[in-house]
Motif scaffolding. Structure first.
Motif, short mmCIF file in Angstrom:
data_model
loop_
_atom_site.label_atom_id
_atom_site.label_comp_id
_atom_site.label_asym_id
_atom_site.label_seq_id
_atom_site.Cartn_x
_atom_site.Cartn_y
_atom_site.Cartn_z
N LEU A 177 0.83 -1.20 0.00
CA LEU A 177 0.00 0.00 0.00
C LEU A 177 0.87 1.26 0.00
O LEU A 177 0.60 2.23 -0.71
CB LEU A 177 -0.93 0.02 1.21
CG LEU A 177 -2.01 -1.06 1.26
CD1 LEU A 177 -2.85 -0.90 2.52
CD2 LEU A 177 -2.91 -1.01 0.03
N ALA A 178 1.95 1.22 0.81
CA ALA A 178 2.84 2.38 0.89
C ALA A 178 3.47 2.68 -0.47
O ALA A 178 3.74 3.83 -0.82
CB ALA A 178 3.92 2.14 1.93
N ASN A 179 3.69 1.63 -1.23
CA ASN A 179 4.34 1.78 -2.52
C ASN A 179 3.38 2.09 -3.67
O ASN A 179 3.81 2.40 -4.76
CB ASN A 179 5.09 0.49 -2.88
CG ASN A 179 6.43 0.41 -2.19
OD1 ASN A 179 7.36 1.09 -2.56
ND2 ASN A 179 6.49 -0.41 -1.15
N TYR A 180 2.10 1.95 -3.39
CA TYR A 180 1.14 2.06 -4.48
C TYR A 180 0.91 3.52 -4.85
O TYR A 180 0.29 4.28 -4.11
CB TYR A 180 -0.17 1.40 -4.06
CG TYR A 180 -1.18 1.38 -5.17
CD1 TYR A 180 -0.84 0.95 -6.44
CD2 TYR A 180 -2.48 1.80 -4.96
CE1 TYR A 180 -1.76 0.93 -7.46
CE2 TYR A 180 -3.41 1.79 -5.97
CZ TYR A 180 -3.04 1.36 -7.23
OH TYR A 180 -3.96 1.36 -8.23
N ALA A 181 1.40 3.89 -6.00
CA ALA A 181 1.37 5.29 -6.41
C ALA A 181 -0.04 5.77 -6.75
O ALA A 181 -0.33 6.95 -6.71
CB ALA A 181 2.30 5.48 -7.61
N GLY A 182 -0.91 4.83 -7.07
CA GLY A 182 -2.25 5.20 -7.51
C GLY A 182 -3.04 6.04 -6.52
O GLY A 182 -3.91 6.81 -6.90
N PHE A 183 -2.71 5.91 -5.23
CA PHE A 183 -3.47 6.65 -4.23
C PHE A 183 -3.18 8.14 -4.28
O PHE A 183 -4.08 8.97 -4.15
CB PHE A 183 -3.16 6.13 -2.83
CG PHE A 183 -3.49 4.69 -2.66
CD1 PHE A 183 -4.61 4.15 -3.29
CD2 PHE A 183 -2.70 3.86 -1.89
CE1 PHE A 183 -4.92 2.81 -3.15
CE2 PHE A 183 -3.01 2.52 -1.75
CZ PHE A 183 -4.11 2.00 -2.38
N GLU A 184 -1.92 8.48 -4.47
CA GLU A 184 -1.55 9.90 -4.50
C GLU A 184 -2.30 10.65 -5.58
O GLU A 184 -2.72 11.78 -5.39
CB GLU A 184 -0.04 10.05 -4.72
CG GLU A 184 0.76 9.54 -3.55
CD GLU A 184 2.16 10.13 -3.50
OE1 GLU A 184 2.45 11.06 -4.28
OE2 GLU A 184 2.95 9.66 -2.68
N LYS A 185 -2.46 9.97 -6.70
CA LYS A 185 -3.18 10.56 -7.83
C LYS A 185 -4.56 11.06 -7.40
O LYS A 185 -5.06 12.06 -7.89
CB LYS A 185 -3.32 9.49 -8.91
CG LYS A 185 -3.57 9.98 -10.30
CD LYS A 185 -3.63 8.81 -11.29
CE LYS A 185 -4.80 7.88 -11.00
NZ LYS A 185 -4.80 6.65 -11.84
N ARG A 186 -5.19 10.35 -6.48
CA ARG A 186 -6.54 10.71 -6.04
C ARG A 186 -6.54 11.51 -4.74
O ARG A 186 -7.58 11.71 -4.13
CB ARG A 186 -7.39 9.44 -5.86
CG ARG A 186 -7.70 8.71 -7.14
CD ARG A 186 -8.98 9.28 -7.78
NE ARG A 186 -8.90 9.33 -9.23
CZ ARG A 186 -9.00 8.30 -10.07
NH1 ARG A 186 -9.20 7.12 -9.62
NH2 ARG A 186 -8.91 8.48 -11.37
N GLY A 187 -5.35 11.90 -4.27
CA GLY A 187 -5.31 12.76 -3.09
C GLY A 187 -5.18 12.05 -1.77
O GLY A 187 -5.45 12.64 -0.72
N PHE A 188 -4.78 10.79 -1.80
CA PHE A 188 -4.55 10.06 -0.55
C PHE A 188 -3.04 9.96 -0.33
O PHE A 188 -2.35 9.26 -1.06
CB PHE A 188 -5.19 8.68 -0.60
CG PHE A 188 -6.68 8.73 -0.75
CD1 PHE A 188 -7.51 8.73 0.37
CD2 PHE A 188 -7.28 8.80 -2.01
CE1 PHE A 188 -8.89 8.79 0.24
CE2 PHE A 188 -8.67 8.87 -2.14
CZ PHE A 188 -9.47 8.87 -1.01
N LEU A 189 -2.54 10.70 0.65
CA LEU A 189 -1.09 10.86 0.81
C LEU A 189 -0.58 10.08 2.02
O LEU A 189 -0.94 10.38 3.16
CB LEU A 189 -0.77 12.34 0.98
CG LEU A 189 -1.40 13.24 -0.10
CD1 LEU A 189 -1.27 14.72 0.27
CD2 LEU A 189 -0.77 12.97 -1.46
N VAL A 190 0.23 9.09 1.76
CA VAL A 190 0.80 8.28 2.84
C VAL A 190 1.96 9.04 3.47
O VAL A 190 2.96 9.31 2.81
CB VAL A 190 1.28 6.91 2.32
CG1 VAL A 190 1.96 6.13 3.45
CG2 VAL A 190 0.12 6.11 1.76
N SER A 191 1.82 9.36 4.75
CA SER A 191 2.87 10.16 5.39
C SER A 191 3.75 9.32 6.31
O SER A 191 4.85 9.73 6.65
CB SER A 191 2.25 11.31 6.17
OG SER A 191 1.59 10.83 7.32
#
Lengths: 211, 211
Positions: B97-111
């Motif tokens: 999940l931390a590596n999955y870039a697809g989330f950032e695209k939709r505004g979910f930012l793993v900090s």
DNA sequence: TAGATTGTTAATCGATTAACAATC
DNA sequence: TAGATTGTTAATCGATTAACAATC
């Protein structure tokens, strides 16, 4: 199959199975629909209706025997069999699935993982080696493959799935963000993580603050 | 909120969003409920009913403007905002999940990603370092955290989730095989992979061969 | 036997589909 | 304007809940 079981019922069966497994582990021998309904936060009526779709596993005045009920639901869910699984796509998610020991416990055996990237081919993912997509067809021809887990990019997923159906794969666990459009007799379980996240953000915005 | 939108409708919104995004990418400007219903394999009536829960975004005689409709559904889903995400558990799934870039695209930012295992602490998972669970409370106190993704063992999940609620985390993306039992105003999206697999095996056993 | 609890029918509730008047 | 298609009401269908007779 006598009569068609509604998919609303099927969706609930794994959760019953989980609760019954925990009750069994905890040493509970019997349970009434009333007690179970409180634990699971559903109505007792729904529990009895659900179980009666399959003939009724209880006994009046007593309730349900936990071990028996769990076993029966397990059979209905096909957990008394084992399934050979291949994973298509050795990205983060594919590798995580290959490494996830929890599946074996329930009879889902990962026998191979495939990737198109030559840099990944030959690496180990869990206990299995990453194989080249070029060898997919010959692999499926020479091994039993019940389920293909699709963790490849969405652009390729429908085509690869259609090919796999021709090769004889019976079912798909689809993690790609697309619909597969396969024949009706080929079961597909979609795990659309992006959609799940969107439902979560919907609830953050629309539900959580107005209470 | 004027009136409560049924969860059946909410569940469908992300799929609409996905199809509209693809139509937009493909250059389609407008679409009727009829055309969309054929693509998505649902009824046109359901599409119009669904959209009308939010006021109706179409125009008689014309249909729907794809860009506008997508934008509106995005807003309803809360995709016009961004969300700070932490991941609890740096196992295979947490790291994926931390590596999955697809989330950032939709505004979910793993900090941040947390783990209890000292051997993992300090490693990199994607762009973020694995932090010690001991530092969770101070981290949440000093950073905005909207969503916690739970990829830790089920035995610990409900307790950790309850603690996180006290610390101010608003929502949970739960991958642990258990129910969290949190207050009603805390949204939870469950991703129970084991249950998904059981539904698949059910369909293999009960559906696929009798057609 | 008396009490408990299922299995099952009937009532209610909600979601989906059909139909069509409104209107662009 | 005429044709197309939405927004919306009404009809249908299915799922959930309530109730209770059957029975362990």
């Amino acid at each position: 199959m006598e009569k068609k079981i509604s998919s609303a019922v099927i969706k609930r069966l794994p959760r019953y199975y989980r609760y019954l497994s925990e009750l069994l582990e905890g040493g509970t021998e019997r349970i009434s629909s009333q007690e179970l309904s409180q634990k699971m936060n559903v109505t007792a009526s729904q529990i009895r209706q659900d179980f009666n779709n399959f003939g009724g596993f209880g006994q009046q005045g007593y309730g349900y025997n936990v071990a028996v009920l769990r076993e029966e639901i397990g059979k209905i869910l096909g957990l008394d069999q084992s399934y050979q699984v291949i994973i298509i796509g050795a990205g983060n998610l594919g590798q995580a699935l290959a490494n996830y020991a929890g599946f074996e416990k329930r009879g889902f055996l990962v026998s191979a993982i495939f990737d198109i990237n030559p840099d990944k081919v030959g690496n180990m993912a869990g206990k299995v080696e990453v194989l080249d997509m070029k060898d997919l067809e010959s692999y499926v021809a020479s091994h039993q493959v019940d389920i293909a887990a699709l963790t490849l990019p969405k652009a390729k997923a429908p085509e690869v799935a259609a090919d796999l159906v021709k090769m004889g794969v019976r079912a798909f666990w689809n993690f790609a963000a697309t619909d597969l459009n396969l024949p009706d007799n080929i079961p597909v379980e979609n795990v659309h993580l992006a959609e799940s996240l969107m439902r979560l953000s919907y609830n953050i915005v629309n539900v959580s603050q107005d209470s």
